[in-house]
Design a protein around this motif. Structure first.
Motif, PDB file in Angstrom:
ATOM      1  N   ALA A 153       0.824  -1.214   0.000  1.00 48.95           N
ATOM      2  CA  ALA A 153       0.000   0.000   0.000  1.00 48.95           C
ATOM      3  C   ALA A 153       0.858   1.265   0.000  1.00 48.95           C
ATOM      4  N   ALA A 154       1.891   1.294   0.829  1.00 43.22           N
ATOM      5  CA  ALA A 154       2.750   2.476   0.908  1.00 43.22           C
ATOM      6  C   ALA A 154       3.539   2.671  -0.384  1.00 43.22           C
ATOM      7  N   LEU A 155       3.953   1.581  -1.012  1.00 49.05           N
ATOM      8  CA  LEU A 155       4.708   1.678  -2.258  1.00 49.05           C
ATOM      9  C   LEU A 155       3.813   2.191  -3.391  1.00 49.05           C
ATOM     10  N   LEU A 156       2.604   1.702  -3.461  1.00 53.72           N
ATOM     11  CA  LEU A 156       1.660   2.180  -4.476  1.00 53.72           C
ATOM     12  C   LEU A 156       1.384   3.671  -4.280  1.00 53.72           C
ATOM     13  N   THR A 157       1.182   4.091  -3.053  1.00 54.52           N
ATOM     14  CA  THR A 157       0.966   5.511  -2.760  1.00 54.52           C
ATOM     15  C   THR A 157       2.177   6.334  -3.195  1.00 54.52           C
ATOM     16  N   PHE A 158       3.369   5.878  -2.858  1.00 60.97           N
ATOM     17  CA  PHE A 158       4.606   6.553  -3.245  1.00 60.97           C
ATOM     18  C   PHE A 158       4.665   6.742  -4.757  1.00 60.97           C
ATOM     19  N   GLU A 159       4.415   5.683  -5.500  1.00 56.31           N
ATOM     20  CA  GLU A 159       4.492   5.749  -6.965  1.00 56.31           C
ATOM     21  C   GLU A 159       3.422   6.671  -7.547  1.00 56.31           C
ATOM     22  N   GLN A 160       2.208   6.589  -7.027  1.00 59.18           N
ATOM     23  CA  GLN A 160       1.118   7.423  -7.550  1.00 59.18           C
ATOM     24  C   GLN A 160       1.330   8.899  -7.221  1.00 59.18           C
ATOM     25  N   GLU A 161       1.701   9.193  -5.982  1.00 58.74           N
ATOM     26  CA  GLU A 161       1.863  10.586  -5.570  1.00 58.74           C
ATOM     27  C   GLU A 161       3.035  11.274  -6.268  1.00 58.74           C
ATOM     28  N   ASN A 162       4.015  10.510  -6.679  1.00 64.13           N
ATOM     29  CA  ASN A 162       5.214  11.084  -7.283  1.00 64.13           C
ATOM     30  C   ASN A 162       5.313  10.849  -8.788  1.00 64.13           C
ATOM     31  N   ARG A 163       4.266  10.347  -9.381  1.00 63.54           N
ATOM     32  CA  ARG A 163       4.304   9.985 -10.798  1.00 63.54           C
ATOM     33  C   ARG A 163       4.715  11.162 -11.684  1.00 63.54           C
ATOM     34  N   ALA A 164       4.081  12.285 -11.546  1.00 64.04           N
ATOM     35  CA  ALA A 164       4.407  13.449 -12.383  1.00 64.04           C
ATOM     36  C   ALA A 164       5.823  13.942 -12.091  1.00 64.04           C
TER      37      ALA A 164
ATOM     38  N   ASP B 114       8.142   7.804 -17.707  1.00 62.25           N
ATOM     39  CA  ASP B 114       6.914   7.456 -16.990  1.00 62.25           C
ATOM     40  C   ASP B 114       6.659   5.958 -17.126  1.00 62.25           C
ATOM     41  N   ARG B 115       6.154   5.358 -16.072  1.00 59.14           N
ATOM     42  CA  ARG B 115       5.904   3.918 -16.081  1.00 59.14           C
ATOM     43  C   ARG B 115       4.628   3.544 -16.838  1.00 59.14           C
ATOM     44  N   GLY B 116       3.758   4.501 -17.071  1.00 59.93           N
ATOM     45  CA  GLY B 116       2.530   4.240 -17.820  1.00 59.93           C
ATOM     46  C   GLY B 116       1.419   3.695 -16.938  1.00 59.93           C
ATOM     47  N   ASP B 117       0.202   3.795 -17.435  1.00 54.19           N
ATOM     48  CA  ASP B 117      -0.970   3.357 -16.673  1.00 54.19           C
ATOM     49  C   ASP B 117      -0.956   1.861 -16.370  1.00 54.19           C
ATOM     50  N   ALA B 118      -0.420   1.068 -17.287  1.00 59.46           N
ATOM     51  CA  ALA B 118      -0.405  -0.385 -17.091  1.00 59.46           C
ATOM     52  C   ALA B 118       0.386  -0.775 -15.841  1.00 59.46           C
ATOM     53  N   TYR B 119       1.371   0.026 -15.491  1.00 62.63           N
ATOM     54  CA  TYR B 119       2.196  -0.255 -14.316  1.00 62.63           C
ATOM     55  C   TYR B 119       1.343  -0.331 -13.043  1.00 62.63           C
ATOM     56  N   PHE B 120       0.302   0.501 -12.983  1.00 63.24           N
ATOM     57  CA  PHE B 120      -0.523   0.583 -11.782  1.00 63.24           C
ATOM     58  C   PHE B 120      -1.711  -0.383 -11.810  1.00 63.24           C
TER      59      PHE B 120
ATOM     60  N   ASP C 184      -2.065  -3.710 -12.209  1.00 64.88           N
ATOM     61  CA  ASP C 184      -1.927  -4.907 -11.369  1.00 64.88           C
ATOM     62  C   ASP C 184      -0.700  -4.745 -10.491  1.00 64.88           C
ATOM     63  N   PHE C 185      -0.742  -3.738  -9.643  1.00 67.65           N
ATOM     64  CA  PHE C 185       0.422  -3.411  -8.820  1.00 67.65           C
ATOM     65  C   PHE C 185       0.767  -4.554  -7.861  1.00 67.65           C
ATOM     66  N   ALA C 186      -0.247  -5.203  -7.305  1.00 68.18           N
ATOM     67  CA  ALA C 186      -0.003  -6.321  -6.385  1.00 68.18           C
ATOM     68  C   ALA C 186       0.721  -7.464  -7.102  1.00 68.18           C
ATOM     69  N   GLY C 187       0.309  -7.747  -8.316  1.00 62.50           N
ATOM     70  CA  GLY C 187       0.968  -8.789  -9.100  1.00 62.50           C
ATOM     71  C   GLY C 187       2.395  -8.414  -9.447  1.00 62.50           C
ATOM     72  N   ARG C 188       2.603  -7.134  -9.755  1.00 63.06           N
ATOM     73  CA  ARG C 188       3.942  -6.642 -10.065  1.00 63.06           C
ATOM     74  C   ARG C 188       4.856  -6.788  -8.836  1.00 63.06           C
TER      75      ARG C 188
END
Length: 169
Positions: free
Chosen positions: A13-24, A32-38, A40-44
């Motif tokens: 959860a914290a890693l997903l938040t980190f990536e989303q909040e800092n994406r720009a 940019d990692r692209g929308d596909a990166y997010f 299936d974040f759990a699977g990644r």
């Protein structure tokens, strides 16, 4: 004081938040990692943890006292005593010396815990912050010109048997 931790499932959860909040913020200096990166974040994350368990990669997160992730510091493709270093730091944690201090700490871990003797890295020519961190952490330019998602960059290397300024230990 932030702590460098080996990546584990509880960081999801914290890693997903980190990536989303800092994406720009990240997209301004690295591809940019692209929308596909997010999608299936759990699977990644599960795939990364499998690579880590197999010793192929060593993934780390810099975590503050509240459990918030301030950065990612990864050693990838570990083989024959060497690995590739990659890192990214949250916008709010930038320009405080955390990246340099953490890369230096990771160099020590790479040598003492993972048995590595050499780290490689690359940074885009227009990514002054990453190039500065690498230089301050004892990495030297290899002279190799690289392309990072179409952007010109430079290769770097760090001999882990040498101190941060390149002198023998």
């Amino acid at each position: 004081m932030p702590e460098l931790q080996r990546l584990h499932p509880d960081h999801l959860a914290a890693l997903l938040t980190f990536e989303q909040e800092n994406r720009a913020y990240f997209a301004a200096s690295v591809p940019d990692r692209g929308d596909a990166y997010f999608a299936d974040f759990a699977g990644r994350l599960a795939a990364l943890l499998t690579e880590q368990a197999e010793g192929i990669c060593h993934f780390h997160v810099l975590v503050d006292t509240n459990g918030e992730i301030l950065g990612r510091f990864n050693l990838m493709d570990a083989a024959d005593g060497s690995a590739d270093l990659g890192f990214r730091v949250a916008e709010k944690a930038a320009r405080r010396g955390l990246a340099t201090a953490t890369v230096l700490h990771l160099c020590t871990l790479a040598a003492t815990e993972y048995g590595l003797t050499t780290l490689r890295a690359a940074a885009a020519l227009d990514n002054t912050a990453s190039r500065t961190v690498l230089t301050r952490a004892g990495f030297v330019p290899t002279g190799e010109e690289v392309r990072l998602s179409g952007r010109p960059g430079s290769g770097y290397v760090r001999d882990l048997s040498r101190g941060p300024e390149g002198w023998a230990r």
